[in-house]
Enzyme design. Structure first.
Site, PDB file in Angstrom:
ATOM      1  CG  PHE A 196      56.228  49.983  45.357  1.00  0.00           C
ATOM      2  CD1 PHE A 196      56.537  48.525  45.482  1.00  0.00           C
ATOM      3  CD2 PHE A 196      56.980  50.490  44.183  1.00  0.00           C
ATOM      4  CE1 PHE A 196      57.489  47.815  44.646  1.00  0.00           C
ATOM      5  CE2 PHE A 196      57.738  49.557  43.325  1.00  0.00           C
ATOM      6  CZ  PHE A 196      58.107  48.346  43.576  1.00  0.00           C
ATOM      7  CE  LYS A 220      52.550  60.755  46.938  1.00  0.00           C
ATOM      8  NZ  LYS A 220      52.216  59.178  46.415  1.00  0.00           N
ATOM      9  CD  GLU A 223      50.761  56.653  43.262  1.00  0.00           C
ATOM     10  OE1 GLU A 223      51.715  56.687  44.120  1.00  0.00           O
ATOM     11  OE2 GLU A 223      50.824  56.794  42.146  1.00  0.00           O
ATOM     12  CB  SER A 273      62.079  55.877  40.007  1.00  0.00           C
ATOM     13  OG  SER A 273      61.249  56.985  39.906  1.00  0.00           O
ATOM     14  CB  CYS A 328      66.891  51.151  46.684  1.00  0.00           C
ATOM     15  SG  CYS A 328      67.119  51.493  48.547  1.00  0.00           S
TER      16      CYS A 328
HETATM   17  P1  NAD Z   1      58.232  56.167  42.051  1.00  0.00           P
HETATM   18  O1  NAD Z   1      59.418  57.077  41.748  1.00  0.00           O
HETATM   19  O2  NAD Z   1      57.591  55.841  40.811  1.00  0.00           O
HETATM   20  O3  NAD Z   1      57.305  56.722  43.076  1.00  0.00           O
HETATM   21  C1  NAD Z   1      57.876  57.324  44.189  1.00  0.00           C
HETATM   22  C2  NAD Z   1      57.025  58.466  44.576  1.00  0.00           C
HETATM   23  O4  NAD Z   1      56.665  59.424  43.864  1.00  0.00           O
HETATM   24  C3  NAD Z   1      55.228  57.784  44.952  1.00  0.00           C
HETATM   25  O5  NAD Z   1      54.926  58.282  46.262  1.00  0.00           O
HETATM   26  C4  NAD Z   1      54.741  58.309  43.794  1.00  0.00           C
HETATM   27  O6  NAD Z   1      53.209  58.633  43.913  1.00  0.00           O
HETATM   28  C5  NAD Z   1      55.183  59.600  43.162  1.00  0.00           C
HETATM   29  N1  NAD Z   1      55.214  59.700  41.712  1.00  0.00           N
HETATM   30  C6  NAD Z   1      55.388  59.088  40.919  1.00  0.00           C
HETATM   31  N2  NAD Z   1      55.485  59.720  39.520  1.00  0.00           N
HETATM   32  C7  NAD Z   1      55.595  60.976  39.844  1.00  0.00           C
HETATM   33  C8  NAD Z   1      55.662  62.001  39.136  1.00  0.00           C
HETATM   34  N3  NAD Z   1      55.794  62.044  37.700  1.00  0.00           N
HETATM   35  N4  NAD Z   1      55.864  63.191  39.718  1.00  0.00           N
HETATM   36  C9  NAD Z   1      55.751  63.483  40.999  1.00  0.00           C
HETATM   37  N5  NAD Z   1      55.771  62.184  41.749  1.00  0.00           N
HETATM   38  C10 NAD Z   1      55.601  60.952  41.126  1.00  0.00           C
HETATM   39  O7  NAD Z   1      58.945  55.011  42.711  1.00  0.00           O
HETATM   40  P2  NAD Z   1      58.412  53.598  43.241  1.00  0.00           P
HETATM   41  O8  NAD Z   1      57.957  52.717  41.807  1.00  0.00           O
HETATM   42  O9  NAD Z   1      57.208  54.037  44.128  1.00  0.00           O
HETATM   43  O10 NAD Z   1      59.472  52.992  44.047  1.00  0.00           O
HETATM   44  C11 NAD Z   1      60.529  52.205  43.429  1.00  0.00           C
HETATM   45  C12 NAD Z   1      61.633  52.975  43.225  1.00  0.00           C
HETATM   46  O11 NAD Z   1      62.310  53.683  44.528  1.00  0.00           O
HETATM   47  C13 NAD Z   1      62.969  52.373  42.653  1.00  0.00           C
HETATM   48  O12 NAD Z   1      63.581  53.213  41.831  1.00  0.00           O
HETATM   49  C14 NAD Z   1      63.855  51.948  43.911  1.00  0.00           C
HETATM   50  O13 NAD Z   1      65.121  51.931  43.807  1.00  0.00           O
HETATM   51  C15 NAD Z   1      63.477  53.369  44.523  1.00  0.00           C
HETATM   52  N6  NAD Z   1      63.863  53.610  46.036  1.00  0.00           N
HETATM   53  C16 NAD Z   1      64.972  54.057  46.531  1.00  0.00           C
HETATM   54  C17 NAD Z   1      65.569  53.945  47.762  1.00  0.00           C
HETATM   55  C18 NAD Z   1      66.842  54.672  48.264  1.00  0.00           C
HETATM   56  O14 NAD Z   1      67.038  54.657  49.487  1.00  0.00           O
HETATM   57  N7  NAD Z   1      67.486  55.407  47.117  1.00  0.00           N
HETATM   58  C19 NAD Z   1      64.727  53.367  48.719  1.00  0.00           C
HETATM   59  C20 NAD Z   1      63.395  52.756  48.059  1.00  0.00           C
HETATM   60  C21 NAD Z   1      63.159  52.841  46.819  1.00  0.00           C
END
Ligand code: NAD
Length: 531
Positions: A196, A220, A223, A273, A328
């Site tokens: 997000f 994808k 959401e 994450s 991040c």
């Molecule tokens: P998230 O892990 O909750 O979601 C990321 C994606 O995974 C979304 O598209 C979501 O729909 C999907 N998703 C969520 N739960 C899932 C599950 N159980 N099974 C399969 N898919 C699932 O992350 P977020 O809250 O959208 O974003 C924030 C996180 O992203 C933070 O931890 C941040 O550090 C990380 N991030 C990392 C980087 C990097 O370069 N390392 C960059 C941006 C964000």
């Protein structure tokens, strides 16, 4: 999950081939076709045309028909759209359309394919204000931060269009009359899954490179912020990208699992994450796909007593509070080495000057606000000292929004949750150490390894941190050490799973496979062991 309509949503025809939707509330919506492009420059936020979140498959948006979620603006809690929550069915349709498109798309030359992205990059610039507002409204970051995101997307396109200058295939005459060559070929249908916090930029980490290299991409988006991806699709079509080369399937876990499982998909990139990155990496590779999965972060900034006071204080505070700490690359732990009280005092002044809703955006949701504030309270209860307290922040006129003010927590010990876990909010925890060795022990003990930085005026001290920090991206007197293009982006440890980085030259390897060809055109030559 359910479909419901708090607002009247009516389909209407856009000037592009997509059907678009106009919602009459909460923003005053103008029809996109009725807005001359230059009007965007003077538009108020209330006059933004919102694209609606719909699956985009084979160049067409699908009607909302099935489970859906509300898309809420974190700025003020208003409903922006409904996002369909797809599954294997939509992924299957998208894969079929992508496979069809792949034959013609992959047959084009690299030089032909990049032409689309020259035009698309120009469209990003033309629509800068509109795209900025869209990110601002759906994600909650400030307009300046949102604009920087679009600028970074443009830079990522600049890398993609430079591919013909970078990728020159190799050829050598390995025996008399026998030539060996290596060519980079696309993989086929690939998937990109995004988080997000950067609704526009993170999809641009992967989509332009993957497409320019001849693949067909299924995106994808998160959401929570699905709208920027729709505008991206519209602009790519306007730039001339054929149907099926870029598609969008919305949803959450079900879609992600379908993308990992589908036998027609060759590679998956993921950003999100750590917990989900691990699941995705394991699931995608278990079906023999290539996968690079970027996870969460807990970035340490080591501040030494000789650091430049103003520059350090402003960099540390900007790093921890920019994008409301939802980067991040954000500073999360400041390791204060020996006597740096004068810098901490200055940071407190800087943080107190930050005003939520003005130069600090919202966090993404009510749940995020509640989680961040719980971390602060727990730290206070376990003995830490709150120097600047962002709990309970509100913005007049935007009482429905989700705001946390900048927060500085001092006297944090390495065993506290705020020192170890990703908070993802505008919060910095100060851990005090006597020596640089101790400070590096704190940094090295983290499971994460996205970024680390050192603030000092000593080159030799900086070198020690550059060598010994256990992170993929290091800053010296830089609080957000993002490697700009053409340098590649990616962390270490639990911040990234899979080979290589997600951008830059690494991405060329990720999105292609090598074809090795040996040719002989001299039949008169004698047959030898390799012919
Ligand atoms: P998230 O892990 O909750 O979601 C990321 C994606 O995974 C979304 O598209 C979501 O729909 C999907 N998703 C969520 N739960 C899932 C599950 N159980 N099974 C399969 N898919 C699932 O992350 P977020 O809250 O959208 O974003 C924030 C996180 O992203 C933070 O931890 C941040 O550090 C990380 N991030 C990392 C980087 C990097 O370069 N390392 C960059 C941006 C964000």
């Amino acid at each position: 999950m359910l479909i419901y309509s708090r607002l009247a949503v009516s389909p209407r025809q856009s000037p592009l081939r997509f059907s678009s939707f106009v919602i009459t509330c909460p923003f005053k919506i103008l029809n996109r076709g009725e807005i001359p492009p230059n009007l965007y420059k003077t538009m108020t936020i209330a006059e933004l045309t919102l694209p609606q979140a719909r699956h985009l498959i084979a160049g067409k948006t699908l009607e909302l028909n099935g489970p859906a979620l509300e898309v809420i603006s974190p700025i003020d809690g208003q409903l922006l759209s409904m996002v369909p929550m797809g599954g294997m069915n939509e992924v299957d349709m998208a894969v079929a359309a992508a496979k069809k498109a792949f034959t013609a798309w992959s047959a084009k030359t690299l030089k032909e394919r990049v032409q689309i992205f020259f035009r698309y990059r120009q469209l990003l610039e033309t629509h800068m204000e509109e795209l900025t507002r869209l990110v601002h409204i759906e994600n909650g970051k400030t307009m300046d931060e949102a604009r920087a995101e679009i600028e970074k997307s443009m830079e990522l396109c600049e890398f993609a269009v430079s591919m013909p200058q970078i990728i020159v295939n190799e050829v050598q005459e390995v025996s008399r009359g026998v030539e060996a060559r290596i060519e980079k070929k696309p993989l086929g249908v690939v998937a990109c899954i995004s988080p997000f916090n950067f609704p526009n930029m993170v999809p641009h980490w992967t989509v332009p490179n993957a497409i320019v290299l001849g693949n067909c991409v299924i995106l994808k988006p998160s959401e929570v912020v699905p709208l920027s991806a729709m505008r991206m699709a519209e602009l790519l079509t306007e730039a001339g990208l054929p149907d099926g080369v870029f598609q969008v399937v919305h949803g959450g876990k079900d879609v992600v699992e379908a993308l990992c499982d589908h036998p027609g998909i060759q590679a998956v990139s993921f950003v999100g994450s750590t917990a989900v990155a691990k699941l995705v990496y394991i699931r995608a590779t278990s079906t023999l796909k290539r996968c690079v999965a970027l996870g969460g972060a807990k970035n340490h900034l080591l501040v030494l007593p000789d650091a430049h006071v103003e520059m350090t204080a402003s960099n540390v505070v900007a790093s921890m509070s920019g994008c409301a700490g939802q980067r991040c690359m954000a500073a999360s732990v400041m390791v204060a080495v020996d006597q740096v009280q004068h810098i901490i005092d200055r940071m407190v002044d800087e943080a107190k000057a930050i005003v939520p809703g003005k130069n600090l955006g919202s966090v993404i949701s009510a749940a995020a606000k509640e989680r961040i504030e719980r971390y602060i309270t727990e730290a206070e209860q376990t003995g830490a000292k709150i120097l600047v307290d962002g709990r309970g922040a509100t913005v007049p006129g935007k009482e429905g929004g989700f705001y946390v003010g900048p927060t500085i927590i001092d006297y944090v010990t390495p065993d506290m949750a705020v020192a170890k876990e990703e908070i993802f909010g505008p919060v910095i925890s100060i851990v005090r150490t006597k020596t640089l060795d101790e400070a590096l022990e704190v940094e090295n003990s983290s499971n994460y390894g996205n970024a680390a930085a050192v603030f000092t005026q000593s080159g030799s001290m900086a070198k020690v941190v550059m060598e010994r920090a256990s992170a993929g991206m290091i800053g010296v007197n830089i609080g957000v050490p993002v490697p700009r293009e053409p340098f590649s982006f990616g962390g270490w440890n639990d911040s990234k799973f899979g080979m290589g980085d997600i951008t830059g030259k690494s991405s060329i390897e990720f999105w292609t496979q090598n074809k090795k060809t040996s040719t002989k055109w001299n039949p008169e030559a004698r047959t030898n062991w390799m012919s």
